[in-house]
Scaffold this motif. Structure first.
Motif, PDB file in Angstrom:
ATOM      1  N   LEU A   3      39.558  37.676  32.931  1.00  0.00           N
ATOM      2  CA  LEU A   3      38.874  38.733  32.179  1.00  0.00           C
ATOM      3  C   LEU A   3      37.439  38.956  32.638  1.00  0.00           C
ATOM      4  CD1 LEU A   3      40.121  38.081  28.533  1.00  0.00           C
ATOM      5  CD2 LEU A   3      41.070  39.580  30.291  1.00  0.00           C
ATOM      6  N   LYS A   4      36.831  37.951  33.252  1.00  0.00           N
ATOM      7  CA  LYS A   4      35.456  38.118  33.709  1.00  0.00           C
ATOM      8  C   LYS A   4      35.391  38.315  35.224  1.00  0.00           C
ATOM      9  CE  LYS A   4      30.986  38.005  34.074  1.00  0.00           C
ATOM     10  NZ  LYS A   4      30.221  39.259  33.834  1.00  0.00           N
ATOM     11  N   LYS A   5      35.747  37.284  35.986  1.00  0.00           N
ATOM     12  CA  LYS A   5      35.565  37.319  37.439  1.00  0.00           C
ATOM     13  C   LYS A   5      36.429  38.394  38.095  1.00  0.00           C
ATOM     14  CE  LYS A   5      32.763  33.728  37.617  1.00  0.00           C
ATOM     15  NZ  LYS A   5      31.349  33.846  38.054  1.00  0.00           N
ATOM     16  N   ILE A   6      37.735  38.346  37.850  1.00  0.00           N
ATOM     17  CA  ILE A   6      38.641  39.283  38.524  1.00  0.00           C
ATOM     18  C   ILE A   6      38.442  40.699  38.002  1.00  0.00           C
ATOM     19  CG2 ILE A   6      41.069  39.862  38.915  1.00  0.00           C
ATOM     20  CD1 ILE A   6      41.704  36.925  38.902  1.00  0.00           C
ATOM     21  N   ASN A   7      38.183  40.839  36.709  1.00  0.00           N
ATOM     22  CA  ASN A   7      37.942  42.184  36.183  1.00  0.00           C
ATOM     23  C   ASN A   7      36.710  42.811  36.824  1.00  0.00           C
ATOM     24  OD1 ASN A   7      38.456  44.355  34.098  1.00  0.00           O
ATOM     25  ND2 ASN A   7      36.379  43.736  33.521  1.00  0.00           N
ATOM     26  N   ASP A   8      35.643  42.033  36.999  1.00  0.00           N
ATOM     27  CA  ASP A   8      34.434  42.570  37.628  1.00  0.00           C
ATOM     28  C   ASP A   8      34.662  42.911  39.095  1.00  0.00           C
ATOM     29  OD1 ASP A   8      33.158  42.286  35.246  1.00  0.00           O
ATOM     30  OD2 ASP A   8      32.025  40.487  35.803  1.00  0.00           O
ATOM     31  N   LEU A   9      35.565  42.176  39.748  1.00  0.00           N
ATOM     32  CA  LEU A   9      35.804  42.400  41.171  1.00  0.00           C
ATOM     33  C   LEU A   9      36.785  43.540  41.429  1.00  0.00           C
ATOM     34  CD1 LEU A   9      36.058  38.692  42.383  1.00  0.00           C
ATOM     35  CD2 LEU A   9      34.307  40.337  43.080  1.00  0.00           C
ATOM     36  N   TYR A  10      37.862  43.628  40.605  1.00  0.00           N
ATOM     37  CA  TYR A  10      38.957  44.532  40.947  1.00  0.00           C
ATOM     38  C   TYR A  10      39.426  45.436  39.811  1.00  0.00           C
ATOM     39  CZ  TYR A  10      39.481  41.509  45.039  1.00  0.00           C
ATOM     40  OH  TYR A  10      39.253  40.801  46.191  1.00  0.00           O
ATOM     41  N   LEU A  11      39.557  44.909  38.596  1.00  0.00           N
ATOM     42  CA  LEU A  11      40.284  45.635  37.556  1.00  0.00           C
ATOM     43  C   LEU A  11      39.442  46.726  36.897  1.00  0.00           C
ATOM     44  CD1 LEU A  11      42.120  42.617  35.852  1.00  0.00           C
ATOM     45  CD2 LEU A  11      42.930  44.122  37.685  1.00  0.00           C
ATOM     46  N   TYR A  12      38.200  46.418  36.595  1.00  0.00           N
ATOM     47  CA  TYR A  12      37.290  47.380  35.954  1.00  0.00           C
ATOM     48  C   TYR A  12      37.843  47.911  34.625  1.00  0.00           C
ATOM     49  CZ  TYR A  12      35.518  47.338  40.740  1.00  0.00           C
ATOM     50  OH  TYR A  12      35.052  46.944  41.971  1.00  0.00           O
ATOM     51  N   ALA A  13      38.452  47.025  33.829  1.00  0.00           N
ATOM     52  CA  ALA A  13      38.919  47.437  32.502  1.00  0.00           C
ATOM     53  C   ALA A  13      37.706  47.804  31.651  1.00  0.00           C
ATOM     54  CB  ALA A  13      39.727  46.318  31.848  1.00  0.00           C
ATOM     55  N   ARG A  14      37.579  49.061  31.265  1.00  0.00           N
ATOM     56  CA  ARG A  14      36.352  49.561  30.651  1.00  0.00           C
ATOM     57  C   ARG A  14      36.059  48.908  29.302  1.00  0.00           C
ATOM     58  NH1 ARG A  14      35.273  55.757  30.497  1.00  0.00           N
ATOM     59  NH2 ARG A  14      33.212  54.865  30.086  1.00  0.00           N
ATOM     60  N   PHE A  15      37.097  48.657  28.499  1.00  0.00           N
ATOM     61  CA  PHE A  15      36.840  48.124  27.165  1.00  0.00           C
ATOM     62  C   PHE A  15      36.223  46.727  27.243  1.00  0.00           C
ATOM     63  CE2 PHE A  15      40.860  46.144  28.063  1.00  0.00           C
ATOM     64  CZ  PHE A  15      40.851  44.957  27.357  1.00  0.00           C
ATOM     65  N   LEU A  16      36.484  46.000  28.340  1.00  0.00           N
ATOM     66  CA  LEU A  16      35.889  44.681  28.497  1.00  0.00           C
ATOM     67  C   LEU A  16      34.400  44.760  28.803  1.00  0.00           C
ATOM     68  CD1 LEU A  16      38.644  42.817  30.555  1.00  0.00           C
ATOM     69  CD2 LEU A  16      38.149  42.602  28.119  1.00  0.00           C
ATOM     70  N   HIS A  17      33.935  45.959  29.187  1.00  0.00           N
ATOM     71  CA  HIS A  17      32.525  46.142  29.499  1.00  0.00           C
ATOM     72  C   HIS A  17      31.724  46.663  28.307  1.00  0.00           C
ATOM     73  CE1 HIS A  17      33.578  46.453  34.041  1.00  0.00           C
ATOM     74  NE2 HIS A  17      33.421  45.218  33.635  1.00  0.00           N
ATOM     75  N   LEU A  18      32.395  46.918  27.183  1.00  0.00           N
ATOM     76  CA  LEU A  18      31.656  47.243  25.970  1.00  0.00           C
ATOM     77  C   LEU A  18      30.802  46.041  25.578  1.00  0.00           C
ATOM     78  CD1 LEU A  18      34.470  49.019  23.929  1.00  0.00           C
ATOM     79  CD2 LEU A  18      32.398  50.107  24.819  1.00  0.00           C
ATOM     80  N   THR A  19      29.593  46.290  25.152  1.00  0.00           N
ATOM     81  CA  THR A  19      28.659  45.193  24.890  1.00  0.00           C
ATOM     82  C   THR A  19      29.190  44.229  23.835  1.00  0.00           C
ATOM     83  OG1 THR A  19      26.779  46.607  25.460  1.00  0.00           O
ATOM     84  CG2 THR A  19      26.316  44.626  24.181  1.00  0.00           C
ATOM     85  N   ARG A  20      29.824  44.760  22.784  1.00  0.00           N
ATOM     86  CA  ARG A  20      30.344  43.871  21.740  1.00  0.00           C
ATOM     87  C   ARG A  20      31.458  42.977  22.280  1.00  0.00           C
ATOM     88  NH1 ARG A  20      30.659  47.656  16.240  1.00  0.00           N
ATOM     89  NH2 ARG A  20      28.398  48.033  16.087  1.00  0.00           N
ATOM     90  N   VAL A  21      32.335  43.547  23.093  1.00  0.00           N
ATOM     91  CA  VAL A  21      33.409  42.751  23.695  1.00  0.00           C
ATOM     92  C   VAL A  21      32.838  41.759  24.699  1.00  0.00           C
ATOM     93  CG1 VAL A  21      35.527  42.842  25.067  1.00  0.00           C
ATOM     94  CG2 VAL A  21      35.058  44.621  23.360  1.00  0.00           C
ATOM     95  N   CYS A  22      31.911  42.241  25.504  1.00  0.00           N
ATOM     96  CA  CYS A  22      31.276  41.394  26.503  1.00  0.00           C
ATOM     97  C   CYS A  22      30.574  40.206  25.842  1.00  0.00           C
ATOM     98  CB  CYS A  22      30.284  42.216  27.314  1.00  0.00           C
ATOM     99  SG  CYS A  22      29.377  41.300  28.559  1.00  0.00           S
ATOM    100  N   SER A  23      29.912  40.439  24.716  1.00  0.00           N
ATOM    101  CA  SER A  23      29.210  39.365  24.003  1.00  0.00           C
ATOM    102  C   SER A  23      30.189  38.317  23.492  1.00  0.00           C
ATOM    103  CB  SER A  23      28.415  39.944  22.832  1.00  0.00           C
ATOM    104  OG  SER A  23      27.475  40.907  23.271  1.00  0.00           O
ATOM    105  N   LEU A  24      31.317  38.783  22.962  1.00  0.00           N
ATOM    106  CA  LEU A  24      32.337  37.840  22.490  1.00  0.00           C
ATOM    107  C   LEU A  24      32.904  37.018  23.644  1.00  0.00           C
ATOM    108  CD1 LEU A  24      34.304  40.000  19.888  1.00  0.00           C
ATOM    109  CD2 LEU A  24      32.796  38.065  19.408  1.00  0.00           C
ATOM    110  N   LEU A  25      33.097  37.662  24.787  1.00  0.00           N
ATOM    111  CA  LEU A  25      33.622  36.945  25.948  1.00  0.00           C
ATOM    112  C   LEU A  25      32.653  35.866  26.418  1.00  0.00           C
ATOM    113  CD1 LEU A  25      35.307  39.760  28.092  1.00  0.00           C
ATOM    114  CD2 LEU A  25      36.412  37.970  26.729  1.00  0.00           C
ATOM    115  N   VAL A  26      31.357  36.120  26.261  1.00  0.00           N
ATOM    116  CA  VAL A  26      30.366  35.101  26.609  1.00  0.00           C
ATOM    117  C   VAL A  26      30.572  33.851  25.744  1.00  0.00           C
ATOM    118  CG1 VAL A  26      27.913  34.514  26.563  1.00  0.00           C
ATOM    119  CG2 VAL A  26      28.643  36.724  27.462  1.00  0.00           C
TER     120      VAL A  26
END
Length: 322
Positions: free
Chosen positions: A64-87
């Motif tokens: 959800l972090k490394k591969i998404n940033d490199l290839y997938l670009y799933a937009r909802f994972l880049h929402l700040t609230r989602v991103c904060s939870l992933l942290v």
């Protein structure tokens, strides 16, 4: 500015790591949950917890972090609230993976060195309670990291991506939290693992020497007790040594945090310390895939279960062999 070579290495490394890490940890969970590996229920419960935590690390951090940033670009994972939870989930899953290993090491120390506590502590119920407490403490401890980030950009009143707040690198409170985090994971766990393994190894050497003396130093007579101890200590020391070696570069970099700012700019991506940091992270994440290999190399019944499972999958339960 062209990307550094370490970036291209990471773009290959992390997808391969996920492709290997997900199936091997799922296989470990399935095999261990069957309880046919010849291990006690307490040990099995700890190994199951370690495999489950490693699986979460592969999914949350690698996929959800490394591969998404490199290839997938799933937009909802880049929402700040989602991103904060992933942290938060990222730190919590790594904490669980590390401290479950410490709990397993301590359990083996009690079982081997403290015979009077073995029956009370080294059982499935206590193992379950310990794993639940460790997981709960890890989650609570990581909550402050939710407030470490702020929106990187706001588009149409929607906050996107995560960037560290400026105070994270200047405020004494955040620097203290980061220092505590570096000590809590992984400096303290590695120190405890070395301590417990040292005490356990010393106890085994003394006990084996006494036992051989009582048996008259007979070379031809097989001692099942010594054999069981040997198998247990091989599994313990192999897992612990693998963990320490793969985490050591990350530990060295963590100890340097207070002197070197990790908020690298584009001009710093080719510096040795950034490359060392990235290599340390790669080795750190490699540890989540190696435990299953260790089980296979040190436990014959685990290998047999794995072979049976592979045979079942590739022959469609024997239908292709008929």
């Amino acid at each position: 500015m062209p990307y550094p070579a370490i970036y291209y290495l990471a773009s290959i490394y992390y997808p391969v790591l996920a492709a290997v890490g997900i199936p091997v940890n799922v296989a470990a969970i399935v095999i261990l949950s069957r309880g046919k590996c010849g291990l006690s229920k307490g040990i099995t419960r700890y190994l199951l917890g370690m495999a489950a935590a490693d699986f979460l690390v592969v999914v949350i951090v690698i996929t959800l972090k490394k591969i998404n940033d490199l290839y997938l670009y799933a937009r909802f994972l880049h929402l700040t609230r989602v991103c904060s939870l992933l942290v938060v989930f990222r730190y919590a899953s790594m904490d669980c993976s590390v401290w479950f290993t410490v709990a397993f090491t301590y359990d083996r120390y009690i079982a081997i060195c403290c015979q009077n506590l073995q029956k009370k502590y080294c059982n499935e119920r206590v193992a379950t309670v310990v794993l639940v407490i460790v997981a709960a403490v890890s989650c609570v401890r990581c909550i402050p990291f939710y407030f470490v980030v702020e929106p990187y950009v706001i588009i149409d009143n929607v906050p996107w991506r995560c960037a560290p707040i400026p105070e994270y690198y200047t405020e004494p409170l955040w620097r203290a939290i980061e220092l505590f985090d570096s000590i809590f994971t992984p400096i303290l766990p590695i120190s405890l693992i070395i301590l417990f393994n040292g005490l356990t190894g010393k106890h085994i050497l003394v006990a084996n020497r006494v036992r051989r003396g009582l048996r008259g130093n007979s070379e031809n007579q097989k001692d099942s007790e010594l054999e069981n101890r040997r198998k247990s200590i091989i599994l313990l020391f192999t897992i612990s040594t693998n963990f320490i070696l793969l985490w050591l570069p990350y530990v060295i970099h963590s100890m340097n945090w207070q002197r070197v700012n990790q908020n690298y700019t584009d001009q710093q991506l080719n510096t040795p310390i950034f490359i060392f940091q990235q290599c340390g992270m790669m080795l750190q994440f490699l540890s989540i895939c190696t435990n299953t290999c260790i089980y296979g190399l040190t436990q014959r019944k685990f290998r047999d279960e794995l072979k049976s499972g592979l045979k079942f999958l590739f022959t469609l339960n024997g239908l292709l062999c008929k």
